[in-house]
Write a protein that holds these residues in place. Structure first.
Motif, PDB file in Angstrom:
ATOM      1  N   SER A   1      -6.729  40.014 -28.976  1.00 45.56           N
ATOM      2  CA  SER A   1      -7.334  39.178 -27.935  1.00 45.56           C
ATOM      3  C   SER A   1      -8.785  39.555 -27.659  1.00 45.56           C
ATOM      4  N   ASP A   2      -9.587  38.502 -27.397  1.00 47.40           N
ATOM      5  CA  ASP A   2     -10.961  38.711 -26.939  1.00 47.40           C
ATOM      6  C   ASP A   2     -10.917  39.194 -25.491  1.00 47.40           C
ATOM      7  N   ILE A   3     -11.938  39.951 -25.078  1.00 47.84           N
ATOM      8  CA  ILE A   3     -11.982  40.410 -23.686  1.00 47.84           C
ATOM      9  C   ILE A   3     -12.379  39.275 -22.754  1.00 47.84           C
ATOM     10  N   LYS A   4     -13.395  38.478 -23.159  1.00 51.60           N
ATOM     11  CA  LYS A   4     -13.868  37.394 -22.301  1.00 51.60           C
ATOM     12  C   LYS A   4     -13.374  36.060 -22.828  1.00 51.60           C
ATOM     13  N   MET A   5     -12.575  35.355 -21.968  1.00 51.52           N
ATOM     14  CA  MET A   5     -12.052  34.028 -22.312  1.00 51.52           C
ATOM     15  C   MET A   5     -12.000  33.196 -21.041  1.00 51.52           C
TER      16      MET A   5
END
Length: 383
Positions: A54-58
């Motif tokens: 997972s990306d940190i910023k979404m």
């Protein structure tokens, strides 16, 4: 097959990771690729993946919030975080939830595969440890049974190696049960284990007794009483029971000797009195004397539900008479009592009412053997 979920708001990264990794080579499968945290969370609840990349910023829900929500209810799910330059402060927060794998975007195939291989290796080690733990839990009762037996037989010094199968300095008390019919000890052990419940640490057969090592409890006396009542109900016999008093598991040998001595006193006292089972047989004879079917086999099969040979041996041991001889004596005594009460009673009626059925000739023969007179001669002599 390990399930993997991808979550990143950049489509090009999703498509790139999805296509560049040979998932099956890791024993894994890609179960979803989504572009925001909310979709990722819903898919996690539905698919329960083993690994989330997972990306940190979404948008909607960031990676850190996603990790927090998932870790609370599903702590076994592993995360690999995708971070941009300057986002390492966010990554540090994820460490509080056990996240140890971070990839700096843009990341190449070798970095992703290395992280994926590392996480899968961790999962395999955990699964292997869980299997070992599960297998140990299955055999632990058998190990403790053998350990208890060795501690009782060999004493603390000889069996010191077995102490590691019990909590250090564990306080216990030994409970012993014994039955005259030793063939029923296994059934008694199962019955008592069910009543004593979770307080039992281990149990073992020692000679002619069942031994339970249990955590001390104020309810032990009450539970032992329940074991006795239930045993009498099921087996028509009351077991002898004794408790050692409290001590450490390493002192099992001396605790056993204490309880064994108390049990022996009970058995000696019981051997001087008619057993509960024999008293039941005596009551049965008095109650069923007029029944022509009354015999040792009939009583064993229809009333006492036990082995007739064992019952016969026990009856002779306690009364000094064979069951059949005692039944005959009771029947003749009842016939004599009826003759005194009913002057005009016929021989046929006497035979039938005293358990000889429709066989007055046989009744007369038995009556003469017992009294020295035929029924008619007895009546004249006494009158």
């Amino acid at each position: 097959m390990y399930k993997v979920l991808l979550a990143d708001d950049e489509r090009i990264i999703l498509e790139g990771i999805s296509s560049m990794i040979q998932w099956h080579s890791f024993g894994a499968s890609l179960v979803g690729a989504v572009q925001n945290g909310m979709e990722a969370y819903q898919l996690i609840l539905r698919e329960r993946p083993h690994i989330v990349i997972s990306d940190i910023k979404m948008p909607g829900m960031g990676g850190l919030e996603l990790i927090e929500k998932v870790s609370r209810d599903h702590p076994s799910i592993r995360f690999i975080l995708l971070t941009g330059f300057g986002q390492f402060e966010y990554a540090k927060k994820a460490m509080a939830y056990g996240v140890r794998h971070y990839l700096l975007k843009p990341c190449n195939e070798s970095h992703i595969t290395a992280s994926l291989a590392s996480v899968i290796s961790e999962l395999k080690k955990e699964e292997s440890a869980e299997r070992v733990k599960s297998d140990l839990e299955l055999v632990r009762p058998h190990i403790r049974k053998h350990a208890l037996q060795e501690l009782i037989k060999g004493g603390k010094k000889a069996a010191e190696g077995y102490l590691r199968f019990f909590p250090e300095r564990q306080t216990i008390e030994l409970i012993l049960f014994a039955l005259e019919d030793t063939g029923r000890l296994s059934a008694l052990q199962k019955l008592a284990a069910g009543i004593l419940g979770s307080s039992v640490i281990a149990s073992v057969r020692m000679n002619d007794a069942v031994v339970f090592a249990a955590e001390p409890s104020e309810l032990i006396a009450e539970k032992i009483d329940r074991v006795k009542k239930q045993t009498e109900k099921q087996f028509h016999a009351v077991p002898a029971a004794a408790v050692s008093g409290r001590g450490e598991i390493g002192d099992a040998a001396s605790l056993y000797e204490k309880a064994r001595g108390r049990l022996a006193k009970q058995l000696i006292t019981a051997s001087c009195q008619p057993s509960v089972l024999v008293r039941k047989m005596l009551d049965l004879i008095q109650r069923e004397a007029a029944n022509p079917k009354l015999s040792l086999k009939w009583a064993a099969r229809n009333v006492l539900y036990m082995n007739p040979d064992y019952l016969g041996k026990l009856f002779k041991q306690d009364t000094g008479e064979k069951f059949s001889s005692y039944v005959t004596k009771v029947r003749i005594e009842k016939a004599i009592a009826m003759m005194k009460q009913k002057n005009g009673i016929t021989i046929s009626s006497l035979a039938e009412e005293s358990g000889f059925g429709d066989n007055p000739k046989y009744f007369s023969l038995v009556f003469k053997k017992y009294t020295g007179y035929t029924p008619s001669e007895y009546r004249k002599e006494k009158s």
